[in-house]
Design an enzyme around this catalytic site. Structure first.
Site, PDB file in Angstrom:
ATOM      1  CB  ALA A  59      27.868  -5.147 -36.906  1.00 50.08           C
ATOM      2  CB  SER A  76      17.399   6.242 -33.066  1.00 49.78           C
ATOM      3  OG  SER A  76      18.636   5.836 -33.527  1.00 49.78           O
ATOM      4  CG  ASP A 109      19.724   9.203 -31.895  1.00 52.26           C
ATOM      5  OD1 ASP A 109      20.239   8.515 -32.804  1.00 52.26           O
ATOM      6  OD2 ASP A 109      19.433   8.734 -30.782  1.00 52.26           O
TER       7      ASP A 109
HETATM    8 ZN    ZN Z   1      20.541   6.412 -32.792  1.00 53.36          ZN
END
Ligand code: ZN
Ligand code: 16G
Length: 535
Positions: A379, A64, A284
């Site tokens: 958030a 990520s 990602d």
């Molecule tokens: Zn991610």
């Protein structure tokens, strides 16, 4: 006798002395110590699929928003959900088995414990992001899957949400819940068509600049754009920046959703002028945040809270306009990080119910599943909307009583198709935001003006042992160490509109402290005081 499981484990030995944990986002750490984990994840994926009678299980290789030298892996359940919790524990145990014999023994123990027939077919879908280490780790995973005798469908590079989509499509093919065609083209066609229908001739104003974090989201978005109506056809003009995947060392560096949210500033490479809409994806593409420069050239962030409020208000209007307000209830799910002003706006202005869950997509997703329409966003930009079976049924069967109702229900249906219901999807999320803005004839300033965020501060505190920090009430209160919560409460009371909490991070060795208050000075002061308390 040959033992393929032990042989594969032997080929990718676990480094001594390292402890791996399947955390909120799977295994995630430095890429060079992950080989053994990937092979063992292959075994687990095969077992999980067999336990579910050969349903497709997803494996995504990604870390990520983490730096380029990291990598990670996570497993996806048949409908695109995050891995079931007891299998997280099993995955952790498997990853920490060192000797090949112990790995093989554990594999067979799990099969016995869950009465898994090892002759049942195992089916596994695999994809990865653009990290340099991805190819090698994929090889380690393949060795594990081959040893476990799994049938493998490989998609090469995908965004995390695309992988979730493939898994859901494959498992629902030919059923009444069929989700789409399990190809990249199928994904683009589905979301592209839904975007066009949902716009219903409303023209998005201006253009949108999307920052791809130099990750897989950039090239995939460029592909998706080919399936969207062009500017001339009344569509949206999108320019993609930070889409350099040829240079993997630039991934998430000075760009991307995490950079923007954490630093509260645009990527240095951004050339956007005042009022220009910008969005940043993470590495990602399962997170998205919006931002723009206002007329005074001040950076303004429109984060996950803002997306949730915008989307909830729009869906609320559609449900009302279609005459379904009595039978379909919308709820918003947030975490403790949601700005108090956002929570207040949803409850007081939109008059919708708000649930709060611990941090991590799986908790929000579960809570949202209990609602007719569950809008959930962290958030930081992770999130989506999910519609219950009954809700889909109600909408499907509803006979509109006038043209107004008919139009509203058609837009609602297009939104359902536009929203990736298997998981939060940055590409589908930003298309949804664009639909809402186009319908409301809003620019980013009007969106921002719906409410004013309370000033807030997030701090990272390094502590000796973060495991002693235990929370309750969706991470909003500490139960341990003893007495700490009382001290926090005392500080909170000293400032106006104060709120603060401390929780152990699930992804880093630190405690995070969040504080908000009526003024910036008070919020910063409160955050500092609470940090001192937990230190
Ligand atoms: Zn991610
Ligand atoms: C993981 C979670 C994310 C959460 C973050 C919190 C998923 C897919 N990802 O990245 O939702 O916001 O952890 O990190 O669930 P923290 O525990 O370090 O604050």
């Amino acid at each position: 006798m040959s033992d393929p499981i032990a042989d594969a484990a032997q080929k990718h030995p676990a480094p001594e002395g390292l402890v791996y944990t399947y955390g909120t986002a799977g295994f995630r750490t430095k890429a060079d110590v992950l080989d053994s984990v990937l092979t063992r994840v292959g075994f687990i994926a095969a077992l999980r699929s067999r336990a579910l009678k050969g349903k497709w299980i997803g494996v995504m290789i990604t870390a990520s928003h983490n730096p380029p030298q990291d990598n990670g892996v996570k497993l996806v359940e048949p409908l695109g959900n995050m891995l079931q919790e007891d299998w997280e524990v099993i995955s952790t145990e498997m990853a920490n088995k060192v000797s090949p014999e112990h790995v093989s023994q554990y594999y067979h123990d799990i099969a016995a414990k869950f009465k898994i027939d090892l002759n049942t077919p195992a089916r596994v879908v695999v994809a990865r992001d653009t990290r340099a280490s991805g190819a090698r780790l994929l090889g380690c995973l393949q060795d594990g899957l081959a040893a476990a005798g799994a049938e493998v469908k490989e998609y090469g590079f995908l965004t995390t949400p695309q992988l979730h989509y493939m898994v859901r499509c494959l498992n629902t093919e030919g059923t009444k819940d069929a989700y789409g065609t399990a190809t990249e083209q199928g994904y683009y066609e589905k979301f592209g068509a839904a975007f066009k229908t949902a716009l219903r001739g409303k023209k998005p104003s201006g253009s949108l600049t999307v920052d791809g974090a130099n990750g897989v989201g950039g090239p995939k978005l460029k592909e998706l754009i080919k399936y969207l109506p062009s500017k001339e056809e009344g569509g949206l003009e999108i320019s993609v920046i930070n889409d350099n995947v040829i240079k993997p060392e630039s991934l998430n560096v000075d760009c991307g959703a995490d950079y923007v949210k954490t630093n509260q500033r645009a990527p240095p490479s951004s050339k956007a002028g005042p009022g220009d809409r910008c969005a940043s994806l993470d590495g990602d593409a399962d997170r998205v945040v919006y931002y723009f420069k206002d007329e005074q050239n001040v950076f303004r962030l429109l984060d996950g809270d803002r997306i949730a409020t915008l989307v909830a208000s729009f869906l609320g209007d559609l449900v009302r306009q279609s005459g379904l307000a009595d039978s379909i209830k919308i709820g918003v799910v947030q975490t403790a990080y949601a700005n108090g002003a956002a929570t207040n706006y949803v409850e007081q202005n939109l008059r919708l119910k708000v649930d709060c869950t611990p941090t991590g997509v799986k908790y929000l997703h579960h809570a949202a599943e209990k609602l007719d329409i569950g809008v959930y966003f962290e958030a930081n930009g992770h999130g989506t909307v999910i519609f219950s079976h009954d809700t889909l049924d109600t909408i499907e069967k509803y006979e509109p009583r006038n043209p107004g109702e008919k139009e509203a229900i058609e837009v609602l249906q297009a939104c359902i198709n536009l929203i990736n219901q298997s998981v939060g999807d940055a590409l589908s999320d930003f298309l949804l935001v664009e639909v809402v803005l186009a319908h409301k004839h809003w620019g980013p300033q009007e969106w921002l003006s719906t409410y004013t965020d309370l000033p807030n501060r997030l701090l990272k505190v390094l502590v000796n042992d973060r495991t002693i920090f235990k929370t309750t009430d969706a991470e909003r209160k500490l139960t341990s160490p003893e007495g700490v919560q009382a001290q926090i409460d005392k500080e909170v009371q000293k400032v106006r509109q104060g709120r603060s909490f401390a929780r152990a991070s699930g992804t880093e060795d630190a405690v995070r402290v969040y504080a908000e208050a009526a003024t910036k000075a008070e919020a910063e002061d409160l955050a500092r005081k609470v940090s001192e308390i937990v230190k």
